[in-house]
Design an enzyme around this catalytic site. Sequence first.
Site, PDB file in Angstrom:
ATOM      1  N   ASP A  82       0.727  -1.233  -0.055  1.00 18.08           N
ATOM      2  CA  ASP A  82      -0.141   0.037  -0.067  1.00 18.08           C
ATOM      3  C   ASP A  82       0.882   0.995   0.029  1.00 18.08           C
ATOM      4  O   ASP A  82       0.242   2.493  -0.134  1.00 18.08           O
ATOM      5  CB  ASP A  82      -1.110   0.093   1.019  1.00 18.08           C
ATOM      6  CG  ASP A  82      -0.336  -0.027   2.734  1.00 18.08           C
ATOM      7  OD1 ASP A  82       0.818   0.034   2.388  1.00 18.08           O
ATOM      8  OD2 ASP A  82      -1.132   0.180   3.536  1.00 18.08           O
TER       9      ASP A  82
ATOM     10  N   GLU B 176       9.165  -4.235  10.629  1.00 20.49           N
ATOM     11  CA  GLU B 176       9.630  -2.937  10.293  1.00 20.49           C
ATOM     12  C   GLU B 176       9.979  -1.739  11.446  1.00 20.49           C
ATOM     13  O   GLU B 176       9.379  -1.818  12.217  1.00 20.49           O
ATOM     14  CB  GLU B 176       8.306  -2.086   9.429  1.00 20.49           C
ATOM     15  CG  GLU B 176       8.657  -0.911   8.803  1.00 20.49           C
ATOM     16  CD  GLU B 176       7.582  -0.273   7.873  1.00 20.49           C
ATOM     17  OE1 GLU B 176       6.905  -0.943   7.612  1.00 20.49           O
ATOM     18  OE2 GLU B 176       8.020   1.001   7.266  1.00 20.49           O
TER      19      GLU B 176
HETATM   20  O1  KIV Z   1       3.297  -1.315   1.651  1.00 21.32           O
HETATM   21  C1  KIV Z   1       4.692  -1.403   1.899  1.00 21.32           C
HETATM   22  O2  KIV Z   1       5.386  -1.191   1.061  1.00 21.32           O
HETATM   23  C2  KIV Z   1       4.929  -2.243   3.059  1.00 21.32           C
HETATM   24  C3  KIV Z   1       6.351  -2.363   3.369  1.00 21.32           C
HETATM   25  C4  KIV Z   1       7.083  -1.113   3.745  1.00 21.32           C
HETATM   26  C5  KIV Z   1       6.509  -3.311   4.564  1.00 21.32           C
HETATM   27  O3  KIV Z   1       4.057  -2.656   3.718  1.00 21.32           O
END
Ligand code: KIV
Length: 277
Positions: free
Chosen positions: A57, A194
């Site tokens: 997302d 994260e």
């Molecule tokens: O949406 C995304 O790119 C993510 C990552 C940063 C883990 O959820």
Amino acid sequence: MPEQSSPAETAVIKRVRTRHFQNAKETGILITGLTSYDQLSAQIFDEAGIDFLLVGDSAGNNVLGYDTTLPVTVDDLIPLARAVAGAVKRAFVVADMPFGSYENSAEEALNTAVRFMKETGAHAVKLEGGVRSADKIRRIVDAGIPVMAHIGFTPQSEHGLGGHIIQGRGEGEEQLVADALAVEEAGAFAVVLEMVPAVAAKRVTEALRIPTIGVGAGPDVDGQLLVWTDFAGFSTGRIPKFVKQYADLRGALTTAVLQYREEVADRSYPGPEHSYD
Ligand code: KIV
């Protein structure tokens, strides 16, 4: 330190499956992941042997023109996930469940996961949250859909967390471990950590049977993930400290565009070789 596989060995896997994530955990072969939101980047990453592509997302910030991931909808991500899943031959494709598409109930979570699986060809879904999301993960996994969990800093809760703040520090480390154990128990096949301190990520990695995928979690995890537009020097704005920029795509594209504009202006493009007689 476990031995890393060579690109040739990596290429032997014809199609990455959840069992390869588990094998990687057991053998110490590190897993590589990048986000992808379109066909062309997906082809490049797949051909280079990246193990999994996350249709994140983060498309909100990198494709759709939003400041955060919060406005992103399932309808926004479905065509992107379809493009990525349709482009790869080997990589495992994970579709991100956006904010507002799973928090209400396990039913809602399963309905969203089913949409992604039916309408995109992705191989798994990802959702944010540890203990609080365990019932949703369990319901999706029970329906036969692999789930990648995501704990630590969870961007969809940015406002609740008080901004882009490192998680799992001090007393937060116990919560991180509890979240990790909860998603493992719920059946997740892997968990993204994260923006957590490296020592906390190491502790979680040692405590879990499933692989940990770090994005800003230091070296002692089972795999790494980066947002592709950050790692390739294409993004604008604040690039997190943990990102290494492997290219300057923004610079390269800017140079090309300026040259194109000048050559159109001075009539050196198109040349005779570009014209039909
Ligand atoms: O949406 C995304 O790119 C993510 C990552 C940063 C883990 O959820």
